[in-house]
Motif scaffolding. Structure first.
Motif, PDB file in Angstrom:
ATOM      1  N   GLY A  86       0.813  -1.200   0.000  1.00 30.62           N
ATOM      2  CA  GLY A  86       0.000   0.000   0.000  1.00 30.62           C
ATOM      3  C   GLY A  86       0.852   1.258   0.000  1.00 30.62           C
ATOM      4  O   GLY A  86       2.071   1.202   0.132  1.00 30.62           O
ATOM      5  N   GLY A  87       0.182   2.376  -0.154  1.00 35.76           N
ATOM      6  CA  GLY A  87       0.900   3.641  -0.147  1.00 35.76           C
ATOM      7  C   GLY A  87       0.032   4.763  -0.653  1.00 35.76           C
ATOM      8  O   GLY A  87      -1.188   4.621  -0.789  1.00 35.76           O
ATOM      9  N   LEU A  88       0.686   5.880  -0.922  1.00 39.82           N
ATOM     10  CA  LEU A  88       0.019   7.075  -1.434  1.00 39.82           C
ATOM     11  C   LEU A  88       0.301   7.191  -2.923  1.00 39.82           C
ATOM     12  O   LEU A  88       1.465   7.130  -3.344  1.00 39.82           O
ATOM     13  CB  LEU A  88       0.535   8.312  -0.704  1.00 39.82           C
ATOM     14  CG  LEU A  88       0.036   9.670  -1.206  1.00 39.82           C
ATOM     15  CD1 LEU A  88      -1.467   9.793  -1.026  1.00 39.82           C
ATOM     16  CD2 LEU A  88       0.763  10.797  -0.473  1.00 39.82           C
ATOM     17  N   VAL A  89      -0.751   7.370  -3.709  1.00 36.85           N
ATOM     18  CA  VAL A  89      -0.602   7.460  -5.157  1.00 36.85           C
ATOM     19  C   VAL A  89      -1.593   8.490  -5.689  1.00 36.85           C
ATOM     20  O   VAL A  89      -2.637   8.720  -5.079  1.00 36.85           O
ATOM     21  CB  VAL A  89      -0.818   6.068  -5.809  1.00 36.85           C
ATOM     22  CG1 VAL A  89      -2.239   5.589  -5.596  1.00 36.85           C
ATOM     23  CG2 VAL A  89      -0.451   6.080  -7.278  1.00 36.85           C
ATOM     24  N   GLN A  90      -1.261   9.090  -6.795  1.00 38.34           N
ATOM     25  CA  GLN A  90      -2.162  10.058  -7.407  1.00 38.34           C
ATOM     26  C   GLN A  90      -3.244   9.351  -8.222  1.00 38.34           C
ATOM     27  O   GLN A  90      -3.085   8.194  -8.632  1.00 38.34           O
ATOM     28  CB  GLN A  90      -1.378  11.004  -8.305  1.00 38.34           C
ATOM     29  CG  GLN A  90      -0.455  11.941  -7.542  1.00 38.34           C
ATOM     30  CD  GLN A  90       0.214  12.951  -8.453  1.00 38.34           C
ATOM     31  OE1 GLN A  90       0.406  12.703  -9.643  1.00 38.34           O
ATOM     32  NE2 GLN A  90       0.580  14.103  -7.895  1.00 38.34           N
ATOM     33  N   THR A  91      -4.317  10.063  -8.444  1.00 42.75           N
ATOM     34  CA  THR A  91      -5.385   9.546  -9.304  1.00 42.75           C
ATOM     35  C   THR A  91      -4.805   9.101 -10.638  1.00 42.75           C
ATOM     36  O   THR A  91      -4.006   9.825 -11.253  1.00 42.75           O
ATOM     37  CB  THR A  91      -6.451  10.621  -9.526  1.00 42.75           C
ATOM     38  OG1 THR A  91      -7.080  10.924  -8.265  1.00 42.75           O
ATOM     39  CG2 THR A  91      -7.523  10.138 -10.490  1.00 42.75           C
ATOM     40  N   GLY A  92      -5.221   7.916 -11.066  1.00 44.03           N
ATOM     41  CA  GLY A  92      -4.719   7.358 -12.307  1.00 44.03           C
ATOM     42  C   GLY A  92      -3.487   6.488 -12.153  1.00 44.03           C
ATOM     43  O   GLY A  92      -3.062   5.829 -13.112  1.00 44.03           O
ATOM     44  N   GLY A  93      -2.931   6.491 -10.978  1.00 44.00           N
ATOM     45  CA  GLY A  93      -1.728   5.707 -10.734  1.00 44.00           C
ATOM     46  C   GLY A  93      -2.020   4.241 -10.468  1.00 44.00           C
ATOM     47  O   GLY A  93      -3.175   3.798 -10.520  1.00 44.00           O
ATOM     48  N   SER A  94      -0.966   3.509 -10.169  1.00 41.59           N
ATOM     49  CA  SER A  94      -1.071   2.061  -9.962  1.00 41.59           C
ATOM     50  C   SER A  94      -0.347   1.641  -8.692  1.00 41.59           C
ATOM     51  O   SER A  94       0.633   2.290  -8.277  1.00 41.59           O
ATOM     52  CB  SER A  94      -0.464   1.301 -11.147  1.00 41.59           C
ATOM     53  OG  SER A  94      -1.162   1.568 -12.344  1.00 41.59           O
TER      54      SER A  94
END
Length: 120
Positions: A8-16
């Motif tokens: 898990g983690g922090l990702v921007q919209t559209g990321g994977s």
């Protein structure tokens, strides 16, 4: 069996992101496996499930076409590939072991969760 979720983690919209669930203590090869998620203030819902041999999979409507569940029984590990992530995918993600090899058999064992946060 002990189930350890990670990735898990922090990702921007559209990321994977790719989540992993490593099992120890016993083999998962004869059991269905599943991924669930729980957002703050909401119930835990199933995201995806896979039968013991990987032939049958099921997905929540909200993730169809974006998430893929897979398993490597030789590594005693289940994966969840998450693409085109959306803010509404933000939740704690849990893996679980089924009661039998079928995705419809219910769930017996749960791992600790891994946080997925999607920023807009």
């Amino acid at each position: 069996v002990q189930l350890q979720a990670s990735g898990g983690g922090l990702v921007q919209t559209g990321g994977s992101l790719r989540l992993s669930c490593a099992a120890s203590g016993s083999t998962i090869s004869t059991y269905a496996m599943g991924w669930f998620r729980q957002a703050p203030g909401k119930e835990r819902d199933i995201v995806a499930a896979i039968s013991w041999g990987g032939r049958n999979t099921r997905y929540a409507e909200s993730v169809k076409g974006r998430f893929t569940i897979s398993r490597d029984n030789a590594k005693n590990t289940v994966y969840l590939q998450m693409n085109n992530l959306k803010p509404e995918d933000t939740a704690v993600y849990y893996c679980a072991q089924g009661r039998t090899g079928s995705v419809a058999s219910g769930w017996d064992y749960w791992g600790q969760g891994t946080q997925v946060t999607v920023s807009s």
